[in-house]
Design a protein around this motif. Structure first.
Motif, short mmCIF file in Angstrom:
data_model
loop_
_atom_site.label_atom_id
_atom_site.label_comp_id
_atom_site.label_asym_id
_atom_site.label_seq_id
_atom_site.Cartn_x
_atom_site.Cartn_y
_atom_site.Cartn_z
N VAL A 181 8.67 80.41 7.68
CA VAL A 181 8.69 79.76 6.36
C VAL A 181 8.92 78.27 6.58
N SER A 182 8.14 77.44 5.91
CA SER A 182 8.35 75.99 5.98
C SER A 182 8.81 75.49 4.62
N PRO A 183 9.52 74.36 4.57
CA PRO A 183 9.97 73.82 3.28
C PRO A 183 8.93 72.94 2.61
N TRP A 184 7.89 72.57 3.33
CA TRP A 184 6.83 71.69 2.81
C TRP A 184 5.54 72.01 3.55
N PRO A 185 4.40 71.40 3.14
CA PRO A 185 3.13 71.67 3.82
C PRO A 185 3.25 71.40 5.32
N PRO A 236 3.03 86.43 9.59
CA PRO A 236 2.93 85.93 8.22
C PRO A 236 3.61 84.56 8.12
N PHE A 237 3.10 83.74 7.21
CA PHE A 237 3.65 82.39 7.01
C PHE A 237 3.72 82.09 5.53
N LEU A 238 4.92 81.73 5.05
CA LEU A 238 5.11 81.24 3.69
C LEU A 238 5.22 79.73 3.77
N GLU A 239 4.20 79.06 3.30
CA GLU A 239 4.18 77.60 3.39
C GLU A 239 4.85 76.97 2.17
N GLY A 240 5.68 75.98 2.42
CA GLY A 240 6.37 75.29 1.34
C GLY A 240 5.45 74.33 0.61
N ALA A 241 5.65 74.19 -0.69
CA ALA A 241 4.86 73.28 -1.51
C ALA A 241 5.61 73.03 -2.81
N PHE A 242 5.24 71.94 -3.48
CA PHE A 242 5.87 71.65 -4.77
C PHE A 242 4.86 71.19 -5.81
N PRO A 294 0.97 83.42 0.67
CA PRO A 294 2.05 83.20 -0.29
C PRO A 294 2.66 81.82 -0.12
N VAL A 295 3.25 81.30 -1.19
CA VAL A 295 3.76 79.93 -1.21
C VAL A 295 5.24 79.93 -1.55
#
Length: 204
Positions: free
Chosen positions: A89-93, A107-113, A126-127
């Motif tokens: 999981v990242s907190p941002w792109p 699996p990777f949950l990419e951070g975005a706002f 997933p985001v």
């Protein structure tokens, strides 16, 4: 990715354990498994996070997944994979983290706002919408209107009692941190989700 999403949709809360020691992180994850939760996110901001990840994996019941969050670079992602992370999981792109996850088959949950960031991340999976508390559930409603098929996991500053509001706004699951470790959290969580599952007057 479908396995993680299926489990998240079932449990509807993603524990995000940002703790001051590896031992506390392992103990926290063990408590989450005791709640009946099957997907837990440790974080790379925990000192000696790799030991926490390995110890948690050893103690984890069968059928559970332990991932690492706050993964901000490809180098850190490689370390996480080597330590046994089952998702990232990242907190941002973070396209470099995505590349490592893809190469490792994780699996990777990419951070975005922003809407643009969320749309770009949703094209891959997933985001993690972060920091979600800035926009609130109404912001998630707006994102869902633009991206109705996106799997959104709002995280950041969300209290346990607010989880139903985020689920009603269209969250796939909701990231919750320290509130899950407070006394009585297991009973509060069960009560909140049970109330959320009750049909409304309109549906009766």
């Amino acid at each position: 990715m479908s396995g993680v999403l299926e489990l998240l949709r079932r449990q509807r809360v993603l524990p995000v354990l940002r703790l001051p020691s590896a031992a506390q992180a392992t103990a926290g994850a063990t408590a989450m498994f005791g709640y009946g939760l099957r997907v837990v996110e440790l974080t790379a901001t925990t000192p000696d996070w790799a030991a926490a990840l390995r110890d948690t994996r050893r103690a984890a019941p069968r059928g559970t997944l332990v991932g690492l969050g706050t993964v901000t670079s490809g180098a850190l992602a490689i370390q996480a994979v080597e330590a046994g992370a089952q998702f990232l999981v990242s907190p941002w792109p973070a396209p470099d983290v995505r590349a490592v996850a893809q190469n490792a088959g994780l699996p990777f949950l990419e951070g975005a706002f922003t809407p643009g960031e969320v749309a770009a991340a949703a094209a891959h999976g997933p985001v993690k919408v972060f920091p979600a508390h800035v926009g609130g559930p109404s912001f998630l409603v707006s994102l869902r209107q633009l991206l109705p098929e996106a799997d959104l996991v709002p995280t950041g500053g969300i209290a346990l009692e607010a989880v139903p509001d985020w689920l009603r706004a269209g969250a796939c699951a909701v990231g919750v941190g320290s509130d899950l470790l407070r006394p009585g959290a297991a009973d509060r969580l069960r009560s909140l989700l049970a109330a959320f599952d009750e049909p409304t007057e309109e549906a009766r």
